[in-house]
Design a protein around this motif. Structure first.
Motif, PDB file in Angstrom:
ATOM      1  N   TYR A 213       0.845  -1.170  -0.019  1.00 58.19           N
ATOM      2  CA  TYR A 213      -0.028  -0.119  -0.025  1.00 58.19           C
ATOM      3  C   TYR A 213       0.652   1.395  -0.098  1.00 58.19           C
ATOM      4  N   GLU A 214       1.906   1.212   0.959  1.00 63.87           N
ATOM      5  CA  GLU A 214       2.715   2.378   0.936  1.00 63.87           C
ATOM      6  C   GLU A 214       3.353   2.748  -0.223  1.00 63.87           C
ATOM      7  N   LEU A 215       4.053   1.695  -0.533  1.00 63.85           N
ATOM      8  CA  LEU A 215       5.092   1.952  -1.880  1.00 63.85           C
ATOM      9  C   LEU A 215       3.659   2.419  -3.136  1.00 63.85           C
ATOM     10  N   LEU A 216       2.872   1.940  -3.244  1.00 63.94           N
ATOM     11  CA  LEU A 216       1.903   2.583  -4.255  1.00 63.94           C
ATOM     12  C   LEU A 216       1.640   3.901  -4.013  1.00 63.94           C
ATOM     13  N   GLY A 217       1.604   4.430  -2.917  1.00 63.46           N
ATOM     14  CA  GLY A 217       1.339   5.726  -2.546  1.00 63.46           C
ATOM     15  C   GLY A 217       2.615   6.804  -3.065  1.00 63.46           C
ATOM     16  N   THR A 218       3.685   6.136  -3.283  1.00 65.21           N
ATOM     17  CA  THR A 218       4.672   6.985  -3.796  1.00 65.21           C
ATOM     18  C   THR A 218       4.966   7.201  -5.320  1.00 65.21           C
ATOM     19  N   VAL A 219       4.066   6.401  -6.145  1.00 61.11           N
ATOM     20  CA  VAL A 219       4.068   6.271  -7.425  1.00 61.11           C
ATOM     21  C   VAL A 219       3.772   7.588  -7.901  1.00 61.11           C
ATOM     22  N   SER A 220       2.793   8.319  -7.404  1.00 64.95           N
ATOM     23  CA  SER A 220       2.302   9.775  -7.890  1.00 64.95           C
ATOM     24  C   SER A 220       3.430  10.759  -7.726  1.00 64.95           C
ATOM     25  N   SER A 221       4.467  10.439  -6.966  1.00 67.25           N
ATOM     26  CA  SER A 221       5.422  11.620  -6.819  1.00 67.25           C
ATOM     27  C   SER A 221       6.655  11.181  -7.750  1.00 67.25           C
ATOM     28  N   GLY A 222       6.459  10.273  -8.643  1.00 66.04           N
ATOM     29  CA  GLY A 222       7.579   9.820  -9.360  1.00 66.04           C
ATOM     30  C   GLY A 222       8.450   8.687  -8.876  1.00 66.04           C
ATOM     31  N   SER A 350       1.876  -6.339 -29.564  1.00 69.09           N
ATOM     32  CA  SER A 350       2.718  -5.565 -28.536  1.00 69.09           C
ATOM     33  C   SER A 350       1.762  -4.519 -28.113  1.00 69.09           C
ATOM     34  N   VAL A 351       1.886  -4.198 -26.690  1.00 65.13           N
ATOM     35  CA  VAL A 351       1.076  -3.327 -25.876  1.00 65.13           C
ATOM     36  C   VAL A 351       2.059  -2.630 -24.973  1.00 65.13           C
ATOM     37  N   MET A 352       2.144  -1.289 -25.077  1.00 68.78           N
ATOM     38  CA  MET A 352       2.796  -0.537 -24.222  1.00 68.78           C
ATOM     39  C   MET A 352       1.885   0.344 -23.190  1.00 68.78           C
ATOM     40  N   VAL A 353       2.207   0.215 -21.913  1.00 65.00           N
ATOM     41  CA  VAL A 353       1.562   1.140 -21.158  1.00 65.00           C
ATOM     42  C   VAL A 353       2.472   2.022 -20.533  1.00 65.00           C
ATOM     43  N   SER A 354       2.077   3.299 -20.581  1.00 60.44           N
ATOM     44  CA  SER A 354       3.032   4.492 -20.478  1.00 60.44           C
ATOM     45  C   SER A 354       2.274   5.458 -19.966  1.00 60.44           C
ATOM     46  N   TRP A 355       3.176   6.520 -19.313  1.00 62.02           N
ATOM     47  CA  TRP A 355       2.538   7.642 -18.670  1.00 62.02           C
ATOM     48  C   TRP A 355       3.946   8.658 -18.385  1.00 62.02           C
ATOM     49  N   ALA A 356       3.454   9.810 -18.041  1.00 62.20           N
ATOM     50  CA  ALA A 356       4.416  10.765 -17.938  1.00 62.20           C
ATOM     51  C   ALA A 356       4.969  10.980 -16.736  1.00 62.20           C
ATOM     52  N   SER A 357       6.006  11.126 -16.020  1.00 64.35           N
ATOM     53  CA  SER A 357       6.567  11.605 -14.805  1.00 64.35           C
ATOM     54  C   SER A 357       5.861  12.951 -14.296  1.00 64.35           C
ATOM     55  N   PRO A 358       5.582  13.073 -13.078  1.00 66.43           N
ATOM     56  CA  PRO A 358       4.784  14.537 -12.262  1.00 66.43           C
ATOM     57  C   PRO A 358       5.502  15.521 -12.976  1.00 66.43           C
ATOM     58  N   ASN A 359       4.527  16.303 -13.308  1.00 71.96           N
ATOM     59  CA  ASN A 359       4.870  17.885 -13.735  1.00 71.96           C
ATOM     60  C   ASN A 359       5.702  17.789 -15.073  1.00 71.96           C
ATOM     61  N   LYS A 360       5.498  16.687 -15.724  1.00 71.15           N
ATOM     62  CA  LYS A 360       6.126  16.422 -17.071  1.00 71.15           C
ATOM     63  C   LYS A 360       5.040  16.317 -18.142  1.00 71.15           C
TER      64      LYS A 360
END
Length: 574
Positions: A213-222, A350-360
C-alpha cells in the motif's frame, strides 16, 4: 444449510471432503495459474460475494482472496461448519474464479482474542489446517498463512510466526500434496520476512505475499523505481537467508489506494493501472486489488451499491488489452526521462502501458498510426503521435524498433532520471520544484512548502510533523554500506525551537538516532550523521525521515539532503 456435527477431529471430514472434491466444478484450472489478475475483499464486504463475484469476473479477474476465519469454520472444538466456505467456493467456481485461501487467526475457544497466535496449542492449529485443506482439496491450492502478522497477531514474534508456518506447511501437504504455502507480511516488511525465515520458516513456504500500500502511494510523486524494486529486494534477502527459495513466486495479495485528498476516483484508477503494470514488469505472479466492493475503506472497484468505479473500468480495459497471460517484454524511457513505457506481448500484438512523470509532458512520435486506449474511460484514438500525461495510456501495435529497444532494456535496472548504481552519493536540492539526483522527498507538497531564503531555494518544513526520503534502490537496497546522511537546515524564526529525530531503516528495524536541534542563529547549518547498520528496503514507502513529533518543532527550512557511501554496497557483511 448443513447441520453441524461433532466427529473425530482428524478423520471425520474425509468422506464428505473427497466427495465434494470429485463432484465440485471448481477444480483449479491450470491455465489460471498464469493469470495474474485478482481482487480481494474486506471482512466488511465479504458477505456480498454473491453480488460482486460475477462483476469482477467480467472485469477480467481470475482470482479472489476471501476466506472464512478459523473461528467460523470450527466454532468449538471438533465442531465443523463448512456452510459458508463451500458457498464461497461454489459461487467462485460458478463465475470461473479461483479462490486464494487463507488460514486466518486464532479460534476463540483457544483465546478470546483471535488476533493472537495459537502458541498455547500448536497441535490444534495443525488439525485445523489439515481439515480445511482436506475439505478444499481440488478447489483451493494456494494458502496464505495468516494476514499481516505484524498487525493482526498482538505481541506475536517472527519466531512464533515461523513455527505457525512450518506447522501449516507440514499439515497442509499431508492433507493435499498439491497445496502451496505462502508467507504473509504487512506492506513489504522484508525485515519481518527475514527474521521469520531465520527463525525456522526456511524451506517451509512456496510463495511470498506482500501488501505494498505505502509503496503504491509513492508512485504519484515519481518513485516508480522504488515500486519496481519490491521483488528484486525480496530476492536479495532470499539469496542470503533461504537460497533454495530465491525464485519462489511473489504475490501482491493486497494493494489499493484510499480515496481522499489528491486521490480522486480518476487518480485511483490511473494508479491501479500503473501498479498492475509495474507488478507484472518485476515478475509478480498474482495481483489482488483491495478491494472488490466498497466495505468502508474507499478503495472498492465497486461502490457500496455495486456500481462500477473508474478503477473497475481501468482494470477491465487493462486485462482485455494484455490478455489473461501477459508476457513482459521490457521498458522504455520516453522523451528522455519525461515518461516511461512498459511493453508486453498482448493477445494479438505488442502493448505499451505508458505515462509521464509528475509535472512533465512527453510527446511521443511513432511514425505510423497506432491504437491509443485511455483505460479509464475506454476512448480510443488511432494516430501516429501521443502526448503523454500522468494518466496512463495503452498503446497497441508499437513499431518493431521500439519493441526491440524495450527487450534490450528488460534486464537493466529501471533508471530514476539516470542510473545511480555506481554513484558514491545521491542528493536532493529542495525548492520549487525539487532537483532530485537519486534521492526523493516523499510527497513534498503535502509535507513542506517551497521557499526562497535570500534568493536561495529551499522548503519550509512546518506543514507537517516530518519529512521522508527514499534513495534510488539501484544506489542502495538491502545490501548495505556505511553511509553519511547530511542535511542543510535553518530556523524559520529566532523564536522557534525546531528539531527532529533522524529515523532510518536498519538491520534491526526502524531506528532513531536521537533529537537534533536546529541551531539558533540566522544561518544555514549542515547536520551530519554516520550510519553503519542501514538496511534500506522501503518497507513502508521510505528509507529515512526527519521526525519532529509535531508541527511545533518542524519550523525550519531544509535546503539540501545528501546520502554518501563510505564503502561500496555490500562491503559490510550482514
Amino acid at each position: 444449510m448443513k447441520k453441524n456435527k461433532k466427529f473425530s477431529r482428524d478423520y471425520a471430514p474425509l468422506a464428505a471432503t473427497f466427495c465434494l472434491a470429485v463432484a465440485s466444478a471448481s477444480v483449479l484450472a491450470a491455465a489460471d495459474d498464469l493469470n495474474p489478475f485478482g481482487v480481494g475483499s474486506s471482512a466488511e464486504a465479504s458477505g456480498l460475494y454473491g453480488a460482486w463475484m460475477p462483476k469482477v469476473a467480467a472485469a477480467g479477474a481470475a482470482w479472489v482472496r476471501i476466506f472464512p476465519e478459523w473461528n467460523e469454520i470450527e466454532p468449538s472444538l471438533g465442531t465443523w461448519n463448512w456452510t459458508r466456505m463451500d458457498s464461497i467456493l461454489n459461487t467462485a467456481a460458478s463465475n470461473h474464479l479461483n479462490v486464494s485461501g487463507l488460514f486466518l487467526y486464532n479460534a476463540r475457544w483457544l483465546n478470546p482474542n483471535p488476533h493472537t497466535f495459537p502458541t498455547n496449542d500448536y497441535p490444534q492449529w495443525s488439525a485445523y489446517v489439515s481439515n480445511v485443506v482436506r475439505h478444499a482439496a481440488g478447489r483451493v491450492r494456494y494458502w496464505e498463512v495468516w494476514n499481516e502478522p505484524e498487525s493482526f497477531a498482538a505481541g506475536g514474534t517472527p519466531a512464533e510466526y515461523a513455527r505457525l508456518v512450518a506447522a501449516a506447511d507440514e499439515a497442509a501437504k499431508a492433507a493435499d500434496p498439491n497445496a502451496q504455502i505462502g508467507l504473509s507480511v504487512a506492506s513489504v516488511d522484508v525485515l519481518y520476512l527475514e527474521r521469520t525465515i531465520e527463525a525456522g520458516a526456511a524451506d517451509h513456504f512456496d510463495f511470498i505475499c506482500v501488501h505494498p500500500y505505502e509503496l503504491l502511494g509513492t508512485v504519484s510523486s515519481g518513485q516508480e523505481a522504488e515500486f519496481l524494486s519490491i521483488v528484486p529486494t525480496i530476492r536479495k534477502m532470499l539469496a542470503g537467508k533461504d537460497p533454495a527459495r530465491i525464485n519462489v513466486p511473489v504475490w501482491f495479495t493486497e494493494m489499493g489506494e484510499e480515496l481522499r485528498g489528491p486521490v480522486t476516483p480518476t487518480a485511483q484508477a490511473g494508479d491501479l493501472v500503473k501498479a498492475y503494470t509495474m507488478a507484472l514488469a518485476q515478475g509478480v505472479s498474482r495481483i489482488e486489488w483491495f478491494e472488490a466492493q466498497e466495505g468502508g475503506y474507499a478503495m472498492g472497484l465497486l461502490d457500496r451499491s455495486g456500481a462500477p468505479s473508474p478503477s473497475y473500468a481501468a482494470l477491465k480495459n487493462l486485462a482485455v488489452e494484455l490478455g489473461s497471460r501477459p508476457r513482459y517484454l521490457g521498458w522504455l524511457s520516453l522523451n528522455g526521462s519525461d515518461g516511461c513505457g512498459f511493453v508486453f506481448q498482448g493477445v494479438t500484438t505488442s502493448v505499451m502501458v505508458s505515462w509521464a512523470s509528475p509535472n512533465k509532458a512527453a510527446d511521443i512520435t511513432f511514425g505510423t498510426p497506432v491504437k491509443i486506449l485511455n483505460p479509464l474511460d475506454g476512448s480510443v484514438l488511432n494516430q501516429p503521435k501521443l502526448r503523454l500525461s500522468t494518466v496512463p495510456a495503452l498503446v497497441s501495435g508499437l513499431p518493431l524498433p521500439m519493441v526491440r529497444q524495450a527487450e534490450s532494456n528488460r534486464d537493466q535496472p529501471f533508471p530514476w532520471g539516470c542510473t545511480y548504481a555506481t554513484a558514491s552519493s545521491v542528493s536532493v536540492v529542495l525548492g520549487n520544484p525539487n532537483l532530485e539526483y537519486g534521492l526523493h522527498q516523499l510527497n513534498p507538497d503535502s509535507t513542506s512548502t517551497p521557499a526562497r531564503i535570500n534568493g536561495v531555494p529551499a522548503r519550509a518544513c512546518g506543514k507537517s510533523a516530518g519529512v521522508a526520503f527514499t534513495v534510488d534502490p539501484n544506489f542502495l537496497s538491502y545490501t548495505h554500506a556505511p553511509i553519511i546522511i547530511s542535511a542543510a537546515v535553518r530556523r524559520m524564526s529566532a523564536a522557534s525551537h525546531p528539531g527532529f529525530n533522524l529515523k532510518y531503516e536498519s538491520a534491526a528495524g526502524r531506528k532513531g538516532i536521537g533529537w537534533n536541534s536546529v541551531p539558533g542563529d540566522d544561518q544555514w547549518h549542515t547536520l551530519t550523521w554516520n550510519i553503519s547498520d542501514d538496511e534500506f528496503v522501503g518497507s513502508w514507502g521510505y528509507n529515512f525521515t526527519f521526525d519532529s513529533d509535531s508541527t511545533n518543532y518542524s519550523q525550519y527550512y531544509l535546503r539540501q539532503v545528501t546520502v554518501t557511501k563510505l564503502a561500496p554496497s555490500g562491503s559490510v557483511q550482514k
